[in-house]
Scaffold this motif. Structure first.
Motif, PDB file in Angstrom:
ATOM      1  N   ALA A 299       0.833  -1.202   0.000  1.00  0.00           N
ATOM      2  CA  ALA A 299       0.000   0.000   0.000  1.00  0.00           C
ATOM      3  C   ALA A 299       0.868   1.253   0.000  1.00  0.00           C
ATOM      4  O   ALA A 299       0.585   2.221  -0.728  1.00  0.00           O
ATOM      5  CB  ALA A 299      -0.923  -0.009   1.216  1.00  0.00           C
ATOM      6  N   ARG A 300       1.927   1.274   0.811  1.00  0.00           N
ATOM      7  CA  ARG A 300       2.840   2.422   0.826  1.00  0.00           C
ATOM      8  C   ARG A 300       3.417   2.669  -0.563  1.00  0.00           C
ATOM      9  O   ARG A 300       3.484   3.806  -1.039  1.00  0.00           O
ATOM     10  CB  ARG A 300       3.989   2.183   1.815  1.00  0.00           C
ATOM     11  CG  ARG A 300       3.606   2.114   3.265  1.00  0.00           C
ATOM     12  CD  ARG A 300       4.832   1.843   4.143  1.00  0.00           C
ATOM     13  NE  ARG A 300       5.657   3.037   4.324  1.00  0.00           N
ATOM     14  CZ  ARG A 300       6.931   3.112   3.995  1.00  0.00           C
ATOM     15  NH1 ARG A 300       7.562   2.097   3.439  1.00  0.00           N
ATOM     16  NH2 ARG A 300       7.618   4.228   4.214  1.00  0.00           N
ATOM     17  N   GLU A 301       3.862   1.613  -1.210  1.00  0.00           N
ATOM     18  CA  GLU A 301       4.476   1.756  -2.528  1.00  0.00           C
ATOM     19  C   GLU A 301       3.463   2.206  -3.566  1.00  0.00           C
ATOM     20  O   GLU A 301       3.782   3.021  -4.441  1.00  0.00           O
ATOM     21  CB  GLU A 301       5.129   0.434  -2.933  1.00  0.00           C
ATOM     22  CG  GLU A 301       6.328   0.056  -2.061  1.00  0.00           C
ATOM     23  CD  GLU A 301       6.895  -1.310  -2.391  1.00  0.00           C
ATOM     24  OE1 GLU A 301       6.329  -1.976  -3.295  1.00  0.00           O
ATOM     25  OE2 GLU A 301       7.884  -1.715  -1.755  1.00  0.00           O
TER      26      GLU A 301
ATOM     27  N   ASN B  30      -7.619   0.535  -1.280  1.00  0.00           N
ATOM     28  CA  ASN B  30      -8.891   0.462  -0.556  1.00  0.00           C
ATOM     29  C   ASN B  30      -8.798  -0.640   0.477  1.00  0.00           C
ATOM     30  O   ASN B  30      -8.952  -1.813   0.164  1.00  0.00           O
ATOM     31  CB  ASN B  30     -10.053   0.195  -1.518  1.00  0.00           C
ATOM     32  CG  ASN B  30     -11.408   0.210  -0.818  1.00  0.00           C
ATOM     33  OD1 ASN B  30     -11.503   0.587   0.348  1.00  0.00           O
ATOM     34  ND2 ASN B  30     -12.447  -0.188  -1.526  1.00  0.00           N
ATOM     35  N   THR B  31      -8.471  -0.258   1.697  1.00  0.00           N
ATOM     36  CA  THR B  31      -8.325  -1.148   2.857  1.00  0.00           C
ATOM     37  C   THR B  31      -6.937  -1.779   2.873  1.00  0.00           C
ATOM     38  O   THR B  31      -6.479  -2.336   1.869  1.00  0.00           O
ATOM     39  CB  THR B  31      -9.402  -2.253   2.890  1.00  0.00           C
ATOM     40  OG1 THR B  31     -10.686  -1.653   2.783  1.00  0.00           O
ATOM     41  CG2 THR B  31      -9.339  -3.008   4.198  1.00  0.00           C
TER      42      THR B  31
ATOM     43  N   MET C 296      -8.483   2.132   5.823  1.00  0.00           N
ATOM     44  CA  MET C 296      -7.962   3.376   5.260  1.00  0.00           C
ATOM     45  C   MET C 296      -7.962   3.251   3.748  1.00  0.00           C
ATOM     46  O   MET C 296      -7.981   2.144   3.194  1.00  0.00           O
ATOM     47  CB  MET C 296      -6.550   3.640   5.784  1.00  0.00           C
ATOM     48  CG  MET C 296      -5.549   2.564   5.425  1.00  0.00           C
ATOM     49  SD  MET C 296      -3.868   2.879   6.060  1.00  0.00           S
ATOM     50  CE  MET C 296      -4.052   2.506   7.793  1.00  0.00           C
ATOM     51  N   LEU C 297      -7.923   4.387   3.056  1.00  0.00           N
ATOM     52  CA  LEU C 297      -7.967   4.332   1.600  1.00  0.00           C
ATOM     53  C   LEU C 297      -7.347   5.582   1.002  1.00  0.00           C
ATOM     54  O   LEU C 297      -7.213   6.617   1.661  1.00  0.00           O
ATOM     55  CB  LEU C 297      -9.414   4.185   1.109  1.00  0.00           C
ATOM     56  CG  LEU C 297     -10.390   5.343   1.417  1.00  0.00           C
ATOM     57  CD1 LEU C 297     -10.392   6.395   0.299  1.00  0.00           C
ATOM     58  CD2 LEU C 297     -11.799   4.809   1.627  1.00  0.00           C
TER      59      LEU C 297
ATOM     60  N   ALA D  74      -2.909   5.730   9.590  1.00  0.00           N
ATOM     61  CA  ALA D  74      -3.171   5.971   8.173  1.00  0.00           C
ATOM     62  C   ALA D  74      -2.350   7.133   7.639  1.00  0.00           C
ATOM     63  O   ALA D  74      -1.897   7.121   6.485  1.00  0.00           O
ATOM     64  CB  ALA D  74      -4.665   6.227   7.965  1.00  0.00           C
ATOM     65  N   LEU D  75      -2.133   8.143   8.457  1.00  0.00           N
ATOM     66  CA  LEU D  75      -1.335   9.296   8.031  1.00  0.00           C
ATOM     67  C   LEU D  75       0.079   8.866   7.653  1.00  0.00           C
ATOM     68  O   LEU D  75       0.586   9.215   6.582  1.00  0.00           O
ATOM     69  CB  LEU D  75      -1.291  10.334   9.154  1.00  0.00           C
ATOM     70  CG  LEU D  75      -0.497  11.597   8.842  1.00  0.00           C
ATOM     71  CD1 LEU D  75      -1.311  12.545   7.987  1.00  0.00           C
ATOM     72  CD2 LEU D  75      -0.068  12.299  10.127  1.00  0.00           C
ATOM     73  N   VAL D  76       0.739   8.092   8.544  1.00  0.00           N
ATOM     74  CA  VAL D  76       2.114   7.694   8.253  1.00  0.00           C
ATOM     75  C   VAL D  76       2.176   6.590   7.208  1.00  0.00           C
ATOM     76  O   VAL D  76       3.177   6.457   6.490  1.00  0.00           O
ATOM     77  CB  VAL D  76       2.865   7.261   9.538  1.00  0.00           C
ATOM     78  CG1 VAL D  76       2.918   8.405  10.536  1.00  0.00           C
ATOM     79  CG2 VAL D  76       2.234   6.027  10.175  1.00  0.00           C
ATOM     80  N   SER D  77       1.115   5.810   7.088  1.00  0.00           N
ATOM     81  CA  SER D  77       1.123   4.685   6.156  1.00  0.00           C
ATOM     82  C   SER D  77       0.837   5.108   4.729  1.00  0.00           C
ATOM     83  O   SER D  77       1.451   4.589   3.781  1.00  0.00           O
ATOM     84  CB  SER D  77       0.092   3.639   6.592  1.00  0.00           C
ATOM     85  OG  SER D  77       0.391   3.104   7.860  1.00  0.00           O
ATOM     86  N   LEU D  78      -0.108   6.033   4.536  1.00  0.00           N
ATOM     87  CA  LEU D  78      -0.549   6.392   3.190  1.00  0.00           C
ATOM     88  C   LEU D  78      -0.294   7.846   2.821  1.00  0.00           C
ATOM     89  O   LEU D  78       0.164   8.139   1.713  1.00  0.00           O
ATOM     90  CB  LEU D  78      -2.047   6.093   3.032  1.00  0.00           C
ATOM     91  CG  LEU D  78      -2.488   4.632   3.163  1.00  0.00           C
ATOM     92  CD1 LEU D  78      -3.985   4.510   2.871  1.00  0.00           C
ATOM     93  CD2 LEU D  78      -1.688   3.730   2.242  1.00  0.00           C
ATOM     94  N   VAL D  79      -0.600   8.775   3.735  1.00  0.00           N
ATOM     95  CA  VAL D  79      -0.518  10.190   3.367  1.00  0.00           C
ATOM     96  C   VAL D  79       0.936  10.628   3.172  1.00  0.00           C
ATOM     97  O   VAL D  79       1.260  11.289   2.170  1.00  0.00           O
ATOM     98  CB  VAL D  79      -1.213  11.074   4.420  1.00  0.00           C
ATOM     99  CG1 VAL D  79      -1.075  12.553   4.043  1.00  0.00           C
ATOM    100  CG2 VAL D  79      -2.695  10.705   4.518  1.00  0.00           C
TER     101      VAL D  79
END
Length: 395
Positions: free
Chosen positions: A10-12, A267-268, A277-278, A301-306
């Motif tokens: 998801a991060r990538e 998505n998730t 999170m998405l 979610a902030l550190v993982s995706l944003v």
């Protein structure tokens, strides 16, 4: 039912999506570039230093002592060559060393008698030679480097007036939830909004320009759609929302994204806490980062995706994970990656208390999240990756 994507994948995925959508670079005056990102390597426009300069106050001399004083060179002067042995000029720190100089003698190591100077130069030369720091055309920093005050100073010394930078992403925050209070004490079924005041500060520390923050947004599909459209009209390139990422009776984010024609990037995610999170992309190219409503899950979610998304948009590298040695056992979460809040104690990472999804007490005293991969447990003494929390500096 949507199957969750692995946390690392998801991060990538969001980083690659951000990189593909990165805006064109623009020249930015040095004084306005702090916190931005270099879009091109910082290449010296001249030798550094551009001419030999004295490191001390003293005498620039040619040949053996004694030296007859024939002039003075202050910082900013263009120095005339020393044409003959036995001559010297008084020189100030930063002054241009005259051609023909064979030694610089410090004031404190010299004696002046009747217009002549005697003294002993130190073993190490007391001047900086041309190109000692860098040669003209040398790349000092690569593209993707965050601009800091140190980078700005280096660029100025190289002769730059502007830097080619990626613009700061424009972000917006939408806080969903009829149950939220924006002032006063919680009670009677209503809770204080802890994310509306906190997330804009985190987004700014991540190097973004927050152009809108709105909440609480009513728990209706119409209100969700209107709020998302308003954030787009405000010029946001990344819209962060909190809450509504599940499929309950008042969770309207997914229907709102469908009505707006969005496509999911992620998505998730198979991570605990915070799995619903998405990140989705609107037809106009704006990104919507759907963060869970529980506060700790929001920051996961902030550190993982944003943050990976913003790194891609600014031309930076995917945020790297540091390593820590665990000072205590950390449980796994089955098939999910476990991001466990930890603090440092004696150089080792130890789990903190008060880490329920709805709690912020543990987060406030933590340095970041230890990464416990799926199907494993963290054991005391083992090395684990660490997702750091943003600190007080701009990234």
């Amino acid at each position: 039912m949507t199957l969750p994507i692995a946390w690392s994948a998801a991060r990538e995925a969001v980083f690659e999506a951000g990189s593909a959508a990165a805006p064109a670079a623009v020249p930015v005056p040095l004084a306005e570039s702090d916190g931005l990102t270099l879009a091109a390597g910082l290449v010296t426009l001249t030798d550094l230093p551009a001419f030999p300069t004295s490191s001390v106050d003293g005498w620039a001399a040619r040949g053996p002592a004694p030296w007859r004083i024939v002039g003075r060179v202050l910082a900013g002067d263009a120095a005339e060559p020393l044409a003959a042995d036995g001559t010297c000029v008084e020189i100030a720190t930063g002054g241009m060393v005259p051609a023909g100089t064979t030694a610089i003698v410090r004031v404190e190591d010299s004696t002046v008698t009747g217009g002549a100077v005697t003294g002993e130069p130190r073993k190490l030369p007391d001047w900086r030679r041309r190109g000692e720091e860098a040669a003209a055309g040398e790349e000092l920093l690569p593209a993707g480097t965050p601009v800091t005050p140190g980078v700005i100073g280096l660029a100025a010394s190289c002769g730059y007036d502007t830097l080619l930078c990626r613009p700061a992403p424009r972000t917006a925050l939408l806080v969903f939830g009829d149950e939220l209070l924006t002032a006063g004490l919680p009670g009677k079924g209503r809770v204080r909004d802890a994310l509306g005041p906190a997330l804009p500060a985190w987004l700014r520390r991540a190097g973004t320009e927050v152009v809108a923050a709105h909440g609480p947004v009513g728990d209706t599909l119409e209100d969700h759609v209107a709020a998302l459209r308003g954030a787009v009209e405000a010029g946001a390139q990344v819209i962060c929302t909190t809450g509504g990422t599940m499929h309950g009776p008042v969770d309207h984010l997914h229907p709102a994204l469908a009505e707006l024609g969005a496509e999911y990037v992620v998505n998730t995610v198979a991570v605990r806490p915070g799995f619903p999170m998405l990140v989705a992309r609107l037809p106009g190219g704006q990104f919507v980062a759907g963060l869970p409503g529980n506060p700790q899950s929001t920051f996961v979610a902030l550190v993982s995706l944003v943050l990976p998304l913003l790194a891609g948009l600014t031309g930076r590298a995917l945020p790297t994970l540091s390593s820590v040695t665990l000072g205590a056992d950390v449980p796994g979460r089955g098939d999910f990656t476990h991001l466990a809040l930890v603090t440092l104690d004696g150089g080792r990472a130890r789990p903190v208390a008060h880490v329920g999804s709805a709690m912020l007490r543990g987060l406030a005293g933590s340095v970041g999240f230890a990464v416990i991969p799926p199907g494993t447990e963290g054991r005391a003494g083992a090395v684990a990756q660490l997702v750091p929390l943003l600190d007080g500096e701009r990234s």
